[in-house]
Write a protein that holds these residues in place. Structure first.
Motif, mmCIF file in Angstrom:
data_model
loop_
_atom_site.group_PDB
_atom_site.id
_atom_site.type_symbol
_atom_site.label_atom_id
_atom_site.label_comp_id
_atom_site.label_asym_id
_atom_site.label_seq_id
_atom_site.Cartn_x
_atom_site.Cartn_y
_atom_site.Cartn_z
ATOM 1 N N ILE A 191 9.458 44.191 15.920
ATOM 2 C CA ILE A 191 9.943 42.647 15.913
ATOM 3 C C ILE A 191 11.308 42.213 16.525
ATOM 4 O O ILE A 191 11.239 41.330 17.318
ATOM 5 C CB ILE A 191 10.149 42.298 14.293
ATOM 6 C CG1 ILE A 191 8.340 42.557 13.851
ATOM 7 C CG2 ILE A 191 10.493 40.838 14.200
ATOM 8 C CD1 ILE A 191 8.562 42.235 12.330
ATOM 9 N N ILE A 192 12.029 43.411 16.388
ATOM 10 C CA ILE A 192 13.596 43.327 17.241
ATOM 11 C C ILE A 192 13.308 43.117 18.751
ATOM 12 O O ILE A 192 13.823 42.368 19.430
ATOM 13 C CB ILE A 192 14.625 44.175 16.655
ATOM 14 C CG1 ILE A 192 14.588 44.190 15.297
ATOM 15 C CG2 ILE A 192 15.697 44.059 17.450
ATOM 16 C CD1 ILE A 192 15.613 45.416 14.727
ATOM 17 N N ILE A 193 12.445 44.075 19.194
ATOM 18 C CA ILE A 193 12.194 44.139 20.569
ATOM 19 C C ILE A 193 11.831 43.031 21.252
ATOM 20 O O ILE A 193 12.154 42.264 22.315
ATOM 21 C CB ILE A 193 11.412 45.316 21.064
ATOM 22 C CG1 ILE A 193 12.170 46.571 20.901
ATOM 23 C CG2 ILE A 193 11.060 45.418 22.571
ATOM 24 C CD1 ILE A 193 11.510 48.085 21.241
ATOM 25 N N VAL A 194 10.691 42.292 20.522
ATOM 26 C CA VAL A 194 9.948 40.989 20.845
ATOM 27 C C VAL A 194 10.870 39.935 20.877
ATOM 28 O O VAL A 194 10.968 39.176 21.724
ATOM 29 C CB VAL A 194 8.540 41.002 19.904
ATOM 30 C CG1 VAL A 194 8.142 39.648 20.336
ATOM 31 C CG2 VAL A 194 7.521 41.949 20.402
ATOM 32 N N ALA A 195 11.499 39.879 19.833
ATOM 33 C CA ALA A 195 12.515 38.638 19.668
ATOM 34 C C ALA A 195 13.579 38.821 20.761
ATOM 35 O O ALA A 195 13.908 37.669 21.463
ATOM 36 C CB ALA A 195 13.200 38.814 18.320
ATOM 37 N N ALA A 228 12.472 33.737 6.669
ATOM 38 C CA ALA A 228 11.768 34.021 8.070
ATOM 39 C C ALA A 228 10.927 33.189 8.458
ATOM 40 O O ALA A 228 10.667 32.755 9.562
ATOM 41 C CB ALA A 228 11.531 35.410 7.904
ATOM 42 N N GLN A 229 10.011 32.882 7.329
ATOM 43 C CA GLN A 229 9.019 31.956 7.668
ATOM 44 C C GLN A 229 9.435 30.676 7.912
ATOM 45 O O GLN A 229 8.737 29.968 8.728
ATOM 46 C CB GLN A 229 8.191 31.891 6.443
ATOM 47 C CG GLN A 229 7.059 33.514 6.290
ATOM 48 C CD GLN A 229 6.404 33.473 4.949
ATOM 49 O OE1 GLN A 229 6.451 32.440 4.241
ATOM 50 N NE2 GLN A 229 5.769 34.563 4.783
ATOM 51 N N GLY A 232 13.156 30.775 20.271
ATOM 52 C CA GLY A 232 13.721 32.040 19.653
ATOM 53 C C GLY A 232 15.129 32.064 19.253
ATOM 54 O O GLY A 232 15.504 32.757 18.009
ATOM 55 N N LEU A 233 15.985 31.294 20.122
ATOM 56 C CA LEU A 233 17.427 31.246 19.804
ATOM 57 C C LEU A 233 17.541 30.347 18.206
ATOM 58 O O LEU A 233 18.449 30.923 17.296
ATOM 59 C CB LEU A 233 18.232 30.409 20.391
ATOM 60 C CG LEU A 233 18.841 31.285 21.742
ATOM 61 C CD1 LEU A 233 19.515 30.381 22.627
ATOM 62 C CD2 LEU A 233 19.696 32.314 21.208
ATOM 63 N N MET A 270 5.810 54.091 9.926
ATOM 64 C CA MET A 270 5.287 52.814 10.577
ATOM 65 C C MET A 270 5.944 51.405 10.194
ATOM 66 O O MET A 270 6.145 50.624 10.890
ATOM 67 C CB MET A 270 3.700 52.775 9.957
ATOM 68 C CG MET A 270 2.756 53.771 10.236
ATOM 69 S SD MET A 270 1.312 53.653 9.766
ATOM 70 C CE MET A 270 0.831 52.023 10.203
ATOM 71 N N ALA A 271 6.437 51.669 8.838
ATOM 72 C CA ALA A 271 7.381 50.275 8.659
ATOM 73 C C ALA A 271 8.935 50.222 9.533
ATOM 74 O O ALA A 271 9.069 49.049 9.816
ATOM 75 C CB ALA A 271 7.862 50.368 7.196
ATOM 76 N N ILE A 272 9.207 51.215 9.900
ATOM 77 C CA ILE A 272 10.427 51.255 10.615
ATOM 78 C C ILE A 272 9.913 50.863 12.224
ATOM 79 O O ILE A 272 10.668 49.994 12.890
ATOM 80 C CB ILE A 272 11.082 52.612 10.771
ATOM 81 C CG1 ILE A 272 11.506 53.213 9.637
ATOM 82 C CG2 ILE A 272 12.211 52.620 12.023
ATOM 83 C CD1 ILE A 272 12.834 52.238 9.163
#
Length: 375
Positions: A81-85, A218-219, A245-246, A73-75
């Motif tokens: 998150i990477i796909i959304v970004a 990140a925050q 996002g950039l 689940m962590a993976i």
């Protein structure tokens, strides 16, 4: 006294051998990391990702989820998150492709106007080139080297990149899944109790530094991205979500990321506004935002413990960018934090004092404080 002097000479001889080995390793390291990037880069990337994702897996196991499922689940959270970004950044970028030629023509027109204002500089450069050019009557040969096209380069690089990504994800999963067994093996199977305690402190401090640094940054970068999103809407930029996002992604790259963001804003601003001054306003506003974030917000939140020497950050950034490219730039600060935590525990080398007869290694600051607490 003689025995003490002999012991001191032995220690200095051993220290000299260690320094020579370290110098040889430093000289050979760039070649090893560059030529063996396919073998070395996936496990190092997986190690950094496992340090960041292990706290999430630990929280999931505390609420009763099995360790293997929690690791998986962590993976999935990381991949999501990477796909959304990527979707937030790439999809609007593809929609802006049709506007690129018009913005390029407008930007070229702006630079043509500036070039006309500074025509005397071009004339001066032309005269200098004429003076230092080839001799009269001498023919100049131009050699053109055939290079593969961009499509051919992508076709050749895609299978290798996909394999490295798959290996990195698998290694990250197995590292997270085996973290409990690894901790037990490192702590319980030690013959000396003090060494077990020391190993536990090192592991705790490394994970705390790297994970806390990345999550906190990140925050902060998320806040920068939201401000850039609002600014892009205010200045009338198309796809403001993409600009936010950039800014979020590029702010992870020390120094070069914000400069790249400012350059992109300047190019788009010059290509979509009427005057040069008006086109540079978004880039200048972002530079002010970055200066405020880097010099006031981030140091006040991270504190002294996570503060790194700017020179060491630049050296780490330039070195790992040189050997591993963009991914090396992203990994440079986490790797530097890991080495900093290890040095604080194992001892910082006293290179200058060693030249004047002192010992090479001094006790680490954290090690001293931990021993004081134990006593």
């Amino acid at each position: 006294m003689g025995e003490y002097a002999l012991r001191r000479q032995q220690v200095r001889l051993q220290s000299s051998i260690v320094l020579l080995l370290m110098a040889g390793l430093v000289l050979a390291l760039p070649y090893i990391l560059t030529t063996g990037a396919v073998v070395v880069l996936p496990p190092i990337t997986a190690l950094v990702l496992s340090i960041v994702l292990s706290p999430l897996a630990d929280r999931l196991t505390r609420i009763g989820i099995p360790n293997m499922l929690a690791s998986f689940m962590a993976i999935l959270v990381m991949i999501g998150i990477i796909i959304v970004a990527l979707a937030v950044i790439l999809q609007p970028a593809f929609e802006m492709v049709d506007q690129v030629p018009a913005m390029a023509r407008e930007t070229a027109r702006r630079f043509a106007q500036l070039r006309e204002n500074f025509a005397w500089i071009s004339e001066f450069n032309r005269q200098i080139a004429h003076i230092g050019g080839p001799l009269v009557g001498q023919q100049t040969r131009v050699v053109a080297l055939a290079e593969p096209s961009v499509i051919e380069q992508l076709a050749l690089a895609t299978p290798s990149a996909a394999l490295e990504v798959l290996l990195t994800i698998l290694m990250t999963f197995f590292m997270i899944e085996s973290r409990i067994r690894m901790r037990r093996r490192l702590l319980v199977e030690r013959a000396n109790f003090s060494s077990s305690v020391r190993i536990a402190r090192v592991m705790r401090d490394v994970q705390d530094r790297v994970a806390s640094y990345i999550l906190t940054v990140a925050q902060i970068n998320l806040g920068v991205g939201l401000i850039v999103y609002a600014g892009a809407r205010y200045f009338g930029f198309s796809a403001p979500v993409m600009w936010g996002g950039l800014a979020f992604v590029l702010n992870f790259v020390p120094y070069m990321g914000p400069l790249t963001m400012a350059g992109l804003l300047a190019l788009v601003g010059l290509g979509t506004t009427n005057t040069v001054a008006q086109g540079l306003i978004p880039a200048l506003c972002f530079l002010v935002l970055h200066a405020t974030e880097a010099n006031l917000v981030t140091p006040s939140i991270l504190g002294v413990r996570f503060t790194l020497n700017p020179v060491s950050i630049l050296i780490s950034f330039s070195f790992f960018t040189w050997v591993w490219g963009v991914l090396g730039a992203l990994l440079s600060v986490p790797i530097l934090l890991t080495f900093s935590a290890l040095i604080d525990h194992l001892g910082r080398p006293n290179l200058v004092g060693f030249l004047f007869g002192e010992t090479l290694f001094e006790p680490g600051r954290l090690h001293d404080s931990d021993d004081a607490e134990t006593e």
